[in-house]
Each structure stands twice: as C-alpha cells, then as structure tokens.
Design an enzyme around this catalytic site. Structure first.
Site, PDB file in Angstrom:
ATOM      1  N   ASP A 261       0.852  -1.188   0.000  1.00  0.00           N
ATOM      2  CA  ASP A 261       0.000   0.000   0.000  1.00  0.00           C
ATOM      3  C   ASP A 261       0.893   1.245   0.000  1.00  0.00           C
ATOM      4  OD1 ASP A 261      -2.953   0.987   0.574  1.00  0.00           O
ATOM      5  OD2 ASP A 261      -1.597   2.213   1.797  1.00  0.00           O
ATOM      6  N   ASN A 269      -2.626  12.787  -3.550  1.00  0.00           N
ATOM      7  CA  ASN A 269      -3.627  13.250  -4.516  1.00  0.00           C
ATOM      8  C   ASN A 269      -4.168  14.633  -4.144  1.00  0.00           C
ATOM      9  OD1 ASN A 269      -3.664  11.201  -6.416  1.00  0.00           O
ATOM     10  ND2 ASN A 269      -5.097   9.947  -5.256  1.00  0.00           N
ATOM     11  N   GLU A 305      -4.668   2.285  -4.371  1.00  0.00           N
ATOM     12  CA  GLU A 305      -3.214   2.392  -4.283  1.00  0.00           C
ATOM     13  C   GLU A 305      -2.587   1.109  -3.756  1.00  0.00           C
ATOM     14  OE1 GLU A 305      -4.803   4.288  -0.405  1.00  0.00           O
ATOM     15  OE2 GLU A 305      -5.440   3.986  -2.484  1.00  0.00           O
TER      16      GLU A 305
END
Length: 401
Positions: A261, A269, A305
């Site tokens: 992860d 983002n 992700e």
C-alpha cells in the site's frame, strides 16, 4: 473492434495476368510448390510417351523426313524434356515455369517446322501435331496463364508465318489453316485462363478466410489480455490475480503473498492532484513489472493504491529479503511527496507479508486476509517498512492510509 479486425485483413492481390503479389506468391509456393512440380514431372513424362507415339503418324505423313524427325525427337526433344522433368523440383517457381515454357516451345517447333519445310503431299496435316502440342501445353500441363498466353501468341504467330510462306498450298486452305490455328490457340488459352483464375481465386479466398480467422483469434487473445489487465498501470488486474492464486493454492507448493500500500496516497492526490497520483501509480507499477516478470513472480493491482506481489516456492527468509527490497526500491525512486507531515519527503510503501507453507491447508482468501493484517501492522509501526504475518501479535488497528 470489428472495424479494426476488418482493416487488418488484406485480401491477396491478383493482377490481370493472374499473378499474386510477392508475399502471397511465396506463401503459395511454400504450400503447393512440391505438388506443382510433381504434376509437371508426371505430365511431362506422359507427354514424352505421347510425342514418341505420334512419330508413327509422322512416318505416314512425312516418309521422306521420318529419319531426321526420329533423330531430333530422340536426341533433342526427349533429353530436353527429361531434363526439364528432373529440374522442375530443383529450381525456383519462376525458373520452373520458364523451363516448362521453353520445353514446350522446343517440342512444338519441330512439327511446325516440318509443316512449313516438307514438300510431302500430306505435310499440311502436321497442323494437327502442332495443335495437339498447344492443347497439351495450355490444358494438360496447365502453364501459368502468363506463360500460356506467351506460348500461344508465339505459336500462333509462327504458325501464321509458316502457313503464309508455305509453297504449293491453295490460298483458301491457307486461310482455313490460319483459322484453325487461331481457334485452337484461343480456345486453349481461354480454358487455361478459366482454370488458372479459379485456382488463384480459390487460394485468395482461402487465404482471406485464414487471415480473418487468425485476426479474430488475435483479437480474442488481445481482448482476453485486456480483460485481465489494469488500464492505468498495465499490470494484471484483480481477475488475473484471482485466477493465478487459485492455481497456486491448488497444490502443495509454498508461496508468499505481499500486500503493498502506498503511504499517505490520499494526501499525495490532495496536494498534487489526481493526474500526478495516476503518474505515481504508473511509476511504481513499472518498478514492480521490471522486478516481477518471472512465471513464479508476479505483481497485480489489487485496487486503488494497493498492489499484490506473489512469489511461488518462497518461504520465510526469501519473502523477507524480497519484501525489504520492495520497500527500499520504491523509496529509492525518489518520487516527491510534499503532502506528508512525518518528515519523509518521498513516496514510500508499506508491505504486509503472509505465507502459504508447504502442504498447509490454507485458502487464498485466508492468506490475503493475513497479508492485509500484516500491512496494517506495518502502517501502525510507522510505515515505509514490511511486517511478516508471523510477527503480528496485536489485534488489527485501523489507521488512516
């Protein structure tokens, strides 16, 4: 997809002389060249026997020249024809057809010359010998159309010249003979055209059908690949992951599953925008793809992700080394992460590792759940690290990723 498939299928080209394009001609020769050579060889041998038998009628028509005709037949026509029959399987397709054309011109030249040269009363009947040669060449040997057309035009021109120059023949008979030669040449070359065109068209149709089938098969394979590929990263997707792990978990061999992860990806983002986030995912996916390209090593995008790395025939020590290499390699990419508040300025990953041990009755979902639990422990311990499932002692504590 249908438009793409139709655009990729190109029908083999065929010109007015019934010649394929170079690529199709090479393919046809590879598939049918040996059969063509065998047909020519057998037909030439049959033609030699027929030619010799017709020397009997030549003796009755031209008794004064019979000896020279037999000598030319035995020592010129027959050796040349046998050499051609032998050579058709040893040379290229183009040279093979030229050799057969040359042999037929030589075989036809003898009766045509005797038709013109002999003063025997029945010498005009040698026209039958010439016309038999024309029929044999165009319809039995089945010269390729361009050679049949060349052969027929040459013989018709030579026959018209011989008829016109022959002495002692009634003018009306000369006209009739010219019509006979022209009719036989036209009929045989037209028959040859029809046969050759059907042969060529049938092959073109079969090639087109084969190419369409190959294109459809390729498109189907591409579709299958696309259906198992993540569009953003190009890595295998969840569907591929499930199929591969189902296969691996169906036997007794060990395997390691790593859940990876990206740390603080939401902040990435929020700070740089989703396009930058997509580019970050692609860079990490490229790093995984270059490292996990073996049949027993693969990486898939799990979602968002998260990635799954899986290694077959791997046990504790190997899994530890590989998990540590994954963490360090992503940090080494140096992808700037300005949104982090923990003092780390680059993108990092956390990894949870679970093992399927030899002959252990454990399911795919169990191992994925164990890897997920180990991942949460890695995040709880500060991120940018890996944790083995065997090291998890505390209950899973959810943290913001």
């Amino acid at each position: 997809m249908d438009d793409i498939k139709d655009a990729s299928v190109q029908r083999p080209a065929l010109d007015r002389l019934l010649r394929y394009d170079r690529r199709t001609e090479a393919r046809y020769e590879a598939e049918h060249g040996r059969a063509r050579a065998a047909h020519l060889r057998h037909t030439i041998i049959f033609g030699i026997l027929l030619y010799i038998l017709h020397d009997i009628s030549t003796y009755l028509l031209l008794p004064d020249h019979y000896r020279i005709i037999v000598l030319i037949t035995l020592f010129v026509i027959v050796p040349c024809s046998l050499a051609t029959a032998y050579g058709v399987a040893k040379v290229s397709a183009e040279l093979r057809e030229i050799m057969v054309l040359g042999a037929m011109l030589a075989a036809t030249a003898l009766p045509l010359f005797m038709f013109y040269y002999s003063d025997a009363p029945h010498s005009t009947h040698m026209n039958v010998e010439v016309m038999l040669c024309v029929v044999f060449a165009n319809m039995v040997l089945a010269l390729r159309f361009r050679y049949a057309l060349t052969y027929s035009c040459l013989i018709l021109f030579a026959a018209a010249f011989a008829v016109g120059m022959k002495q002692g023949v009634d003018p009306d008979l000369k006209i009739a003979l010219c019509f006979q030669f022209a009719s036989v040449c036209l009929l045989s070359v037209y028959s040859n055209y029809l046969f050759e065109r059907r042969r060529c068209m049938d092959y073109c149709v079969s090639q087109e059908a084969m190419m369409r089938a190959e294109t459809a098969e390729t498109a189907e394979k591409q579709f299958q690949v696309m259906s198992k590929t993540d569009a953003l990263t190009g890595l295998p997707n969840r569907r591929f992951l499930d199929e591969r792990l189902d296969e691996w978990f169906s036997d007794d061999r060990p395997a390691a599953v790593m859940m990876v992860d990206i740390d603080h990806f939401k902040l990435f983002n929020d700070t740089l925008g989703h396009p930058a986030g997509d580019e970050c995912l692609r860079q990490i996916a490229d790093a995984f793809r270059s490292a996990f390209s073996e049949p027993d090593l693969f990486c898939a995008r799990f979602g968002g992700e998260e990635f799954i790395l899986a290694i077959r025939n791997a046990e504790d020590l190997q899994a530890r080394h590989l998990a540590n290499a994954v963490v360090r390699s992503i940090e080494a990419l140096g992808i700037t992460h300005p949104g982090r508040s923990d003092g780390v300025e680059v993108v990092t990953v956390s990894v949870g590792v679970a093992l399927k041990r030899p002959a252990e009755p454990v399911s795919k979902s169990q191992v994925l759940s164990q890897a997920d639990e180990a991942l949460y422990q890695a995040k709880r311990r500060g991120r940018n690290r890996f944790v083995m499932r065997s090291e998890v002692v505390d209950p899973r504590i959810a943290v913001n990723s």
